[in-house]
Design a protein around this motif. Sequence first.
Motif, PDB file in Angstrom:
ATOM      1  N   LYS A  48       4.534 -19.466 118.758  1.00 24.80           N
ATOM      2  CA  LYS A  48       4.577 -20.411 117.649  1.00 24.80           C
ATOM      3  C   LYS A  48       3.285 -21.219 117.631  1.00 24.80           C
ATOM      4  CE  LYS A  48       8.188 -22.961 116.674  1.00 24.80           C
ATOM      5  NZ  LYS A  48       9.381 -23.814 116.860  1.00 24.80           N
ATOM      6  N   VAL A  49       2.869 -21.578 116.417  1.00 28.47           N
ATOM      7  CA  VAL A  49       1.702 -22.436 116.270  1.00 28.47           C
ATOM      8  C   VAL A  49       2.156 -23.784 115.725  1.00 28.47           C
ATOM      9  CG1 VAL A  49       0.034 -20.573 116.047  1.00 28.47           C
ATOM     10  CG2 VAL A  49       1.249 -21.372 114.009  1.00 28.47           C
ATOM     11  N   GLU A  50       1.219 -24.611 115.342  1.00 31.57           N
ATOM     12  CA  GLU A  50       1.559 -25.971 114.921  1.00 31.57           C
ATOM     13  C   GLU A  50       2.459 -25.987 113.694  1.00 31.57           C
ATOM     14  OE1 GLU A  50      -0.737 -30.140 113.675  1.00 31.57           O
ATOM     15  OE2 GLU A  50      -1.870 -28.382 114.332  1.00 31.57           O
ATOM     16  N   ILE A  68      21.592 -20.857 111.491  1.00 30.28           N
ATOM     17  CA  ILE A  68      21.213 -20.644 112.893  1.00 30.28           C
ATOM     18  C   ILE A  68      20.277 -21.746 113.366  1.00 30.28           C
ATOM     19  CG2 ILE A  68      19.896 -19.129 114.441  1.00 30.28           C
ATOM     20  CD1 ILE A  68      21.049 -16.743 112.957  1.00 30.28           C
ATOM     21  N   ARG A  69      19.353 -22.153 112.517  1.00 37.06           N
ATOM     22  CA  ARG A  69      18.432 -23.217 112.914  1.00 37.06           C
ATOM     23  C   ARG A  69      19.140 -24.562 113.088  1.00 37.06           C
ATOM     24  NH1 ARG A  69      14.214 -25.420 108.587  1.00 37.06           N
ATOM     25  NH2 ARG A  69      16.170 -26.450 107.948  1.00 37.06           N
ATOM     26  N   ASP A  70      20.009 -24.913 112.134  1.00 35.46           N
ATOM     27  CA  ASP A  70      20.538 -26.271 112.058  1.00 35.46           C
ATOM     28  C   ASP A  70      21.952 -26.443 112.618  1.00 35.46           C
ATOM     29  OD1 ASP A  70      18.165 -26.817 110.747  1.00 35.46           O
ATOM     30  OD2 ASP A  70      19.039 -26.598 108.748  1.00 35.46           O
ATOM     31  N   ARG A 145      21.531 -18.944 120.045  1.00 34.70           N
ATOM     32  CA  ARG A 145      20.941 -20.162 120.625  1.00 34.70           C
ATOM     33  C   ARG A 145      19.430 -20.027 120.797  1.00 34.70           C
ATOM     34  NH1 ARG A 145      25.926 -20.197 124.044  1.00 34.70           N
ATOM     35  NH2 ARG A 145      27.236 -21.888 123.210  1.00 34.70           N
ATOM     36  N   ARG A 146      18.967 -18.904 121.317  1.00 32.28           N
ATOM     37  CA  ARG A 146      17.525 -18.779 121.536  1.00 32.28           C
ATOM     38  C   ARG A 146      16.789 -18.651 120.206  1.00 32.28           C
ATOM     39  NH1 ARG A 146      16.631 -12.821 124.351  1.00 32.28           N
ATOM     40  NH2 ARG A 146      17.207 -11.534 122.568  1.00 32.28           N
ATOM     41  N   THR A 147      17.442 -18.045 119.207  1.00 30.98           N
ATOM     42  CA  THR A 147      16.839 -17.982 117.875  1.00 30.98           C
ATOM     43  C   THR A 147      16.736 -19.374 117.277  1.00 30.98           C
ATOM     44  OG1 THR A 147      17.725 -15.756 117.506  1.00 30.98           O
ATOM     45  CG2 THR A 147      17.063 -17.018 115.564  1.00 30.98           C
ATOM     46  N   SER A 148      17.812 -20.153 117.408  1.00 27.43           N
ATOM     47  CA  SER A 148      17.816 -21.515 116.878  1.00 27.43           C
ATOM     48  C   SER A 148      16.704 -22.340 117.516  1.00 27.43           C
ATOM     49  CB  SER A 148      19.169 -22.174 117.140  1.00 27.43           C
ATOM     50  OG  SER A 148      19.189 -23.499 116.646  1.00 27.43           O
ATOM     51  N   GLU A 149      16.518 -22.155 118.814  1.00 30.96           N
ATOM     52  CA  GLU A 149      15.482 -22.914 119.506  1.00 30.96           C
ATOM     53  C   GLU A 149      14.100 -22.591 118.949  1.00 30.96           C
ATOM     54  OE1 GLU A 149      13.893 -23.744 124.069  1.00 30.96           O
ATOM     55  OE2 GLU A 149      15.672 -22.502 123.725  1.00 30.96           O
ATOM     56  N   ASN A 153      11.805 -26.869 113.689  1.00 33.10           N
ATOM     57  CA  ASN A 153      10.590 -27.342 113.014  1.00 33.10           C
ATOM     58  C   ASN A 153       9.885 -26.252 112.216  1.00 33.10           C
ATOM     59  OD1 ASN A 153      10.819 -30.019 114.151  1.00 33.10           O
ATOM     60  ND2 ASN A 153      10.066 -29.153 116.079  1.00 33.10           N
ATOM     61  N   VAL A 154      10.574 -25.143 111.954  1.00 36.54           N
ATOM     62  CA  VAL A 154      10.024 -24.086 111.111  1.00 36.54           C
ATOM     63  C   VAL A 154      10.514 -24.307 109.685  1.00 36.54           C
ATOM     64  CG1 VAL A 154      10.018 -21.603 110.634  1.00 36.54           C
ATOM     65  CG2 VAL A 154       9.902 -22.431 113.002  1.00 36.54           C
TER      66      VAL A 154
END
Length: 293
Positions: A48-50, A68-70, A145-149, A153-154
């Motif tokens: 991941k970048v900024e 999945i993210r939220d 879980r690892r996908t959500s992590e 911030n994406v």
Amino acid sequence: MSKSINSPFRYAGGKFYARNLILEHIPAHSYYIEPFAGGGSIFFAKEKVENNWLNDIDEALINTYLIIRDRPEELIKYLEGEQATKERHAYYKNEFTPQNKLEAAARWFYLNRTSYSGIMKPQNCYWGYGDKYSMRPENWPRNIRRTSEKLQNVEITCWDFEQVIKTAPDEAFLFIDPPYFNADQDKFYTHSFSRNDHYRLCEMLKGHKDRIKFLITYDNSPEVRELYEWAAEMHDKEWNYTINRTDDQKNGQKKAQNFKGERYKGKEVFILNYDSCALVPQESIQLDLALLF
């Protein structure tokens, strides 16, 4: 999480097997964008970048990404106790009617993980799960879980690609993986991509080529090469991959018959608007085949 992981989804036309080849051609960048995210194999494979932005026109796919993210724990709880069976697949495909976004994401996730090649178009969404080759339901929580992590911030949007390219900030890097130019892609995707869309994409990239960097992957055809003759580089690429059939798709073939997965060769052209000669190769990644089948 910034490290390399596999895509959470099975996705027809995804770049699972070509990831290392693609990573070798990605320049240094601080803003990363995928206008055609699909299964997001490259985003999940790279660091991941900024700033990171995933976009796709498929509303059901984007809703699943957002859940999945939220709301990963809610999705995990909803899917708790699910079994991968033909009956449950048929239920989610033909009978279940989601009442909210969480239920819609649960339905999409279940069907994606248990359908052949993750094809979600209803007419071609067939049962395709096998314990030997597919991710088992008891491992879905870890996947979510690892996908959500990694998705934290994406930015995740459901826009037309033209809006994404116009909005991309100067010096952003775009990995662009549209449907093939010469392919019967309507079999695989819920949203069609017309010949005019391909022309529109080419014109958009040509108009913005001096302020953004992009790598586009396409089927290696004379039409595509002619369309992008203005690009800085074109690289012919090939890679080997195997598709393993589930038990139900082997049509009675037994181990005694030495049944093996079919071998294929991926062939594409990578099109760049920058000089790739001085790029520092990114770290290669290992394939987790259970996530693909």
